[in-house]
Design a protein around this motif. Sequence first.
Motif, short mmCIF file in Angstrom:
data_model
loop_
_atom_site.label_atom_id
_atom_site.label_comp_id
_atom_site.label_asym_id
_atom_site.label_seq_id
_atom_site.Cartn_x
_atom_site.Cartn_y
_atom_site.Cartn_z
N LYS A 120 0.74 -1.20 0.01
CA LYS A 120 0.14 -0.04 -0.23
C LYS A 120 1.01 1.31 -0.03
O LYS A 120 0.28 2.38 -0.28
CB LYS A 120 -0.99 -0.02 1.18
CG LYS A 120 -2.15 -0.98 1.12
CD LYS A 120 -2.77 -0.92 2.41
CE LYS A 120 -4.00 -1.92 2.23
NZ LYS A 120 -4.86 -2.18 3.45
N VAL A 121 1.98 1.23 0.33
CA VAL A 121 3.05 2.45 0.30
C VAL A 121 4.01 2.23 -1.03
O VAL A 121 5.11 1.42 -0.77
CB VAL A 121 3.76 2.30 1.58
CG1 VAL A 121 4.77 3.74 1.51
CG2 VAL A 121 3.08 2.30 2.54
N ILE A 133 11.21 -0.69 -3.03
CA ILE A 133 12.67 -1.21 -2.61
C ILE A 133 12.36 -2.54 -1.77
O ILE A 133 13.29 -3.21 -2.02
CB ILE A 133 13.01 -0.31 -1.35
CG1 ILE A 133 13.23 1.26 -2.09
CG2 ILE A 133 14.30 -0.56 -0.69
CD1 ILE A 133 13.49 2.45 -0.89
N LEU A 134 11.47 -2.63 -1.10
CA LEU A 134 11.15 -4.00 -0.46
C LEU A 134 11.09 -5.10 -1.10
O LEU A 134 11.42 -6.38 -0.76
CB LEU A 134 10.44 -3.84 0.73
CG LEU A 134 10.62 -2.89 1.65
CD1 LEU A 134 9.51 -2.82 3.04
CD2 LEU A 134 11.90 -3.20 2.58
N LYS A 135 10.70 -4.93 -2.21
CA LYS A 135 10.31 -6.06 -3.09
C LYS A 135 11.35 -6.93 -3.55
O LYS A 135 11.41 -7.86 -4.20
CB LYS A 135 9.39 -5.66 -4.27
CG LYS A 135 10.03 -4.84 -5.45
CD LYS A 135 8.88 -4.55 -6.39
CE LYS A 135 9.68 -3.46 -7.41
NZ LYS A 135 8.76 -3.27 -8.61
N TRP A 136 12.57 -6.23 -3.67
CA TRP A 136 13.73 -6.84 -3.99
C TRP A 136 14.44 -7.61 -2.95
O TRP A 136 15.45 -8.26 -3.11
CB TRP A 136 14.70 -5.82 -4.39
CG TRP A 136 14.23 -5.18 -5.69
CD1 TRP A 136 13.95 -3.84 -5.69
CD2 TRP A 136 13.99 -5.68 -7.13
NE1 TRP A 136 13.32 -3.29 -6.98
CE2 TRP A 136 13.19 -4.50 -7.77
CE3 TRP A 136 14.09 -6.78 -7.58
CZ2 TRP A 136 12.87 -4.67 -9.23
CZ3 TRP A 136 13.65 -6.97 -9.14
CH2 TRP A 136 13.31 -5.95 -9.78
N ASN A 137 13.94 -7.71 -1.89
CA ASN A 137 14.54 -8.36 -0.49
C ASN A 137 14.12 -9.76 -0.75
O ASN A 137 12.75 -10.07 -0.49
CB ASN A 137 13.89 -7.86 0.66
CG ASN A 137 14.50 -8.53 2.06
OD1 ASN A 137 15.26 -9.42 1.83
ND2 ASN A 137 14.01 -8.25 2.94
N PRO A 138 15.07 -10.91 -0.96
CA PRO A 138 14.65 -12.28 -1.25
C PRO A 138 13.98 -12.85 0.14
O PRO A 138 13.27 -13.66 0.07
CB PRO A 138 15.70 -12.92 -1.66
CG PRO A 138 16.95 -11.99 -1.22
CD PRO A 138 16.30 -10.73 -1.40
N LEU A 139 14.71 -12.34 1.18
CA LEU A 139 14.10 -12.91 2.52
C LEU A 139 12.68 -12.68 2.60
O LEU A 139 11.90 -13.48 3.27
CB LEU A 139 14.89 -12.24 3.70
CG LEU A 139 14.47 -12.91 4.98
CD1 LEU A 139 14.50 -14.30 5.10
CD2 LEU A 139 15.47 -12.10 6.21
#
Length: 271
Positions: free
Chosen positions: A207-208, A214-220
């Motif tokens: 929603k942000v 940015i966070l969508k590239w964090n595999p964890l």
Amino acid sequence: MPAPALLQNLSQRHDLWWQFTVRAVEMRHRGSYLGVFWTVLNPLLMLAMYVVVFGFIFKSKFNAFPNETPVDYSLAVFMGLILFHITAETIAAAPTYIITNPNLVKKVVFPLEILPLSNTSAAWFHFLISFCLLLIACFLTQRPPSITGLLWMPLILIPHIMFTIGLSWILAALGVFFRDISQVVGFVSQVLLYASGVFIPVSAMIKVPALWAILKWNPLLHTVELSRHALLWNKPIDLSYLSYTWIAGAAVLVVGGWFFKKWQPAFADVI
């Protein structure tokens, strides 16, 4: 030595790998009265603290399904925590793997890549114990995972295994030349804790747009969410996210192996 050759070399030295993994597990609990029992007690204490704070005080929910209870939230947090702790342990310890073993660095015949690998393997040993606790909790709370969900778990976890191994090689090599890395890993771990959806639902992050970009590239983040879908929430697995974790894990593994071997000849001169 190219990364594939490095992995082949490790397969030929699996006995040494095993010995140093056992050593890493024993060293972590040496001198304590409870010994390996801490591998059970620590995750339970962490779970209790976060569940009380977020589940009962702040009444947080993932809204994964209707009528979600604090127990459902607790299990989902625990799933996220045990996956996060593998990465956090890797980030915290990897920069010192080489510099704390100067006697081995100066032995030309010793495969130094075993040191980060064995310590990462020890972290995964502790994960397996916590994972078994999670499965027991699922059955005790009458929320048993489906057979399909259990079958998905190896495909979800293998990319993260590759990711942590590659990351440990990169940080172990960097730690030889940049000792300040050990001073910033605590902050990095805290950022990672909240950037991996351990307490916050992914739907809230999406929603942000600026944050999600940015966070969508964090595999964890995707590994945590996929694990919850498979094991706890009985939801379909998003193959696009799963494919991304495989690509990211394989890339970090190959780059980590290459990076470590490239800089290994200079270790003895620096240490």
